[in-house]
Design an enzyme around this catalytic site. Structure first.
Site, short mmCIF file in Angstrom:
data_model
loop_
_atom_site.label_atom_id
_atom_site.label_comp_id
_atom_site.label_asym_id
_atom_site.label_seq_id
_atom_site.Cartn_x
_atom_site.Cartn_y
_atom_site.Cartn_z
N GLY A 15 0.83 -1.21 0.00
CA GLY A 15 0.00 0.00 0.00
C GLY A 15 0.85 1.25 0.00
N ASP A 36 0.36 -8.89 1.63
CA ASP A 36 -0.71 -8.00 1.16
C ASP A 36 -1.68 -8.77 0.29
OD1 ASP A 36 -2.06 -5.73 -0.29
OD2 ASP A 36 -0.54 -4.56 0.78
N ASN A 37 -2.98 -8.43 0.40
CA ASN A 37 -3.96 -9.11 -0.48
C ASN A 37 -4.26 -8.26 -1.72
OD1 ASN A 37 -5.57 -7.07 0.47
ND2 ASN A 37 -7.25 -8.39 1.16
N THR A 40 -6.25 -2.70 -1.93
CA THR A 40 -5.99 -1.31 -2.36
C THR A 40 -4.52 -1.10 -2.69
OG1 THR A 40 -5.74 -0.69 -0.04
CG2 THR A 40 -7.88 -0.28 -1.03
N THR A 95 -10.89 -7.17 8.72
CA THR A 95 -9.45 -6.94 8.56
C THR A 95 -8.86 -6.35 9.84
OG1 THR A 95 -9.57 -6.73 6.18
CG2 THR A 95 -7.71 -5.64 7.25
N LYS A 108 2.75 -13.33 19.47
CA LYS A 108 2.82 -14.07 20.73
C LYS A 108 3.63 -15.36 20.54
CE LYS A 108 -0.30 -16.56 23.74
NZ LYS A 108 -1.50 -17.35 23.50
N ARG A 109 3.34 -16.08 19.45
CA ARG A 109 4.03 -17.36 19.21
C ARG A 109 5.52 -17.18 19.00
NH1 ARG A 109 5.75 -20.22 14.91
NH2 ARG A 109 4.82 -18.86 13.36
N TYR A 148 -14.61 1.25 10.00
CA TYR A 148 -13.18 1.58 10.12
C TYR A 148 -12.87 2.05 11.54
CZ TYR A 148 -8.75 3.92 8.83
OH TYR A 148 -7.44 4.34 8.74
N THR A 178 -2.01 11.49 6.25
CA THR A 178 -0.66 11.45 5.68
C THR A 178 -0.78 11.39 4.15
OG1 THR A 178 0.13 10.35 7.66
CG2 THR A 178 1.51 10.16 5.70
P1 NAD Z 1 -3.50 1.70 1.61
O1 NAD Z 1 -4.91 1.37 1.28
O2 NAD Z 1 -2.63 2.28 0.56
O3 NAD Z 1 -2.76 0.43 2.21
C1 NAD Z 1 -3.40 -0.61 2.88
C2 NAD Z 1 -2.81 -1.93 2.39
O4 NAD Z 1 -3.43 -3.00 3.09
C3 NAD Z 1 -3.07 -2.16 0.90
O5 NAD Z 1 -1.90 -2.58 0.28
C4 NAD Z 1 -4.14 -3.27 0.90
O6 NAD Z 1 -4.11 -4.06 -0.26
C5 NAD Z 1 -3.77 -4.02 2.17
N1 NAD Z 1 -4.88 -4.79 2.74
C6 NAD Z 1 -6.14 -4.39 2.97
N2 NAD Z 1 -6.84 -5.38 3.54
C7 NAD Z 1 -5.98 -6.44 3.68
C8 NAD Z 1 -6.10 -7.75 4.21
N3 NAD Z 1 -7.26 -8.20 4.72
N4 NAD Z 1 -5.02 -8.56 4.19
C9 NAD Z 1 -3.84 -8.13 3.67
N5 NAD Z 1 -3.67 -6.91 3.15
C10 NAD Z 1 -4.73 -6.07 3.17
O7 NAD Z 1 -3.55 2.69 2.87
P2 NAD Z 1 -2.40 3.43 3.67
O8 NAD Z 1 -2.69 4.87 3.62
O9 NAD Z 1 -1.07 2.95 3.23
O10 NAD Z 1 -2.68 2.95 5.15
C11 NAD Z 1 -1.90 1.96 5.81
C12 NAD Z 1 -2.37 1.82 7.24
O11 NAD Z 1 -2.22 3.05 7.93
C13 NAD Z 1 -3.82 1.40 7.39
O12 NAD Z 1 -3.94 0.49 8.44
C14 NAD Z 1 -4.53 2.70 7.75
O13 NAD Z 1 -5.67 2.47 8.53
C15 NAD Z 1 -3.45 3.42 8.52
N6 NAD Z 1 -3.66 4.88 8.46
C16 NAD Z 1 -3.32 5.58 7.34
C17 NAD Z 1 -3.56 6.95 7.31
C18 NAD Z 1 -3.18 7.81 6.12
O14 NAD Z 1 -3.41 9.02 6.14
N7 NAD Z 1 -2.58 7.28 5.07
C19 NAD Z 1 -4.16 7.60 8.39
C20 NAD Z 1 -4.51 6.84 9.48
C21 NAD Z 1 -4.25 5.48 9.53
#
Ligand code: NAD
Ligand code: UDP
Length: 329
Positions: A15, A36-37, A40, A95, A108-109, A148, A178
């Site tokens: 991501g 990663d799945n 997104t 998720t 933990k493991r 969320y 961010t």
């Molecule tokens: P993003 O959508 O670009 O990245 C999320 C990644 O998680 C993607 O690559 C997606 O394919 C993967 N994913 C989603 N569900 C999955 C699953 N079940 N199993 C495996 N992979 C899975 O978003 P990001 O901006 O890079 O955010 C990354 C993390 O940071 C997230 O947890 C988000 O909640 C947190 N976050 C981001 C922001 C921001 O402003 N970017 C703000 C607050 C929190």
């Protein structure tokens, strides 16, 4: 100083944030496993890392258990933009919650340190401003953002219960908005939307009256906060806010993007989405005190770098469109 090589798992590593984190960890000499799945995330985000013998990418959904041997886990997997996480809200909650249980079970493991990418959304539409970590939030548990917000809140609960019950070495950071290169161009987040609209000369869609505020952190600064958090003493468990406390109204962001792109786009107004927080700004005293961290990249500088990324991306896509019909003929 060179650190001892660690085996590091980054969930959501393909991501936006995850790919920058993988890059930084490789630069520091670690072995990185990206899981990663691709919901997104994009393979393009990590394509340049695949030739590194210390990098490995695996397709894996964290709602299923994962058996690997690692020393550190950064749990980032979860769609982050409102458009993406509301697309399949049940999967979003799974998720966050089942994913957290699986990753905490793994930690933990194998006795790994584990960091949770939590969010400013745990504060909901805040009534305390700026938001300190003590504030318990104002989340609508029934609204469209709840999958969320509540998912991330429950994940935090699980992290602290594993810590109390199993002595798992946890780290929880609450990330505020961010931005930077590799944001998804269609994810609906405000920075990517405004830049793409400006570069295409389309109308810039400000939701509501644009007086709602956000505070934007450049991705390199944030990743630096992640690394410091993981390296902090065991007793520093968080939660710790990570974000840039420079707060601006969304309308002002639109104006800045127009100025920096030299675009002729007009600003138009669209309805404010339900439960859209009216103000958001981190209090980063804890991060400063406990991690010695604060952001350094000013908004205009970060926007310029992000604009350059989207300019290239849109150009590549236009070139690909121009080439495809000829290739097909
Ligand atoms: P993003 O959508 O670009 O990245 C999320 C990644 O998680 C993607 O690559 C997606 O394919 C993967 N994913 C989603 N569900 C999955 C699953 N079940 N199993 C495996 N992979 C899975 O978003 P990001 O901006 O890079 O955010 C990354 C993390 O940071 C997230 O947890 C988000 O909640 C947190 N976050 C981001 C922001 C921001 O402003 N970017 C703000 C607050 C929190
Ligand atoms: N927003 C906007 N126009 C857009 C996209 C978003 O005005 O094209 C607003 C949105 O309503 C919110 C702010 O920008 O007030 C930040 O939205 P984003 O989706 O980036 O993240 P949020 O902070 O809401 O999670």
């Amino acid at each position: 100083m060179r650190l001892t090589r660690q085996r590091v798992l980054v969930t959501g590593g393909a991501g936006f944030l995850g790919s920058h984190l993988c890059e930084r960890l490789l630069r520091e000499g670690h072995d990185v496993l990206c899981a990663d799945n691709y919901f997104t995330g994009r393979k393009d985000n990590i394509a340049h890392l695949l030739s590194d013998p210390h990098f490995e990418a695996m397709r894996h959904d964290i709602t299923f258990p994962l058996y690997v041997e690692v020393d550190q886990i950064y749990n980032l997997a979860c769609p982050a933009s409102p458009v993406h996480y509301q697309h399949d809200p049940v999967q979003t909650t799974k998720t966050s919650v089942i994913g957290a249980i699986n990753m905490l079970g793994l930690a933990k493991r194998v006795g790994a340190r584990i960091m949770q990418a939590s969010t400013s959304e745990v504060y909901g539409d805040p009534t305390v401003h700026p938001q300190t970590e003590e504030y318990r939030g104002n989340v609508n548990p029934l609204g469209p953002r709840a999958c969320y917000d509540e998912g991330k809140r429950c994940a935090e609960t699980l992290f602290f219960d594993y810590h109390r019950q199993h002595k798992t070495r946890i780290k929880v950071v609450r990330i505020f908005n961010t931005y930077g290169p590799r944001m998804h161009p269609n994810d609906g987040r405000v920075v990517s939307n405004f830049i793409v609209q400006a570069l295409r000369g389309q109308d810039i869609t400000v939701y509501g009256d644009g007086q709602q505020t956000r505070a934007f952190c450049y991705v390199d600064d944030l990743v630096d906060g992640f690394i410091r958090m993981m390296a902090s003493p065991t007793e520093v468990v968080g939660p710790i806010n990570l974000g840039n406390p420079h707060e601006i109204p969304v309308r002002e962001l639109a104006e800045r993007v127009i100025a920096l792109t030299g675009s002729r786009s007009r600003i138009i107004y669209r309805p404010l989405p339900q439960d859209d927080p009216l103000q958001r700004c981190p209090d980063i005293t804890r991060a400063k005190t406990l991690l010695g961290w604060q952001p350094h990249v000013p908004l205009d500088e970060g926007l310029k770098r992000t604009i350059a990324y989207f300019e290239n991306l849109l150009l590549e896509r236009e070139e690909a469109r121009a080439i495809t019909p000829a290739a097909v003929q």
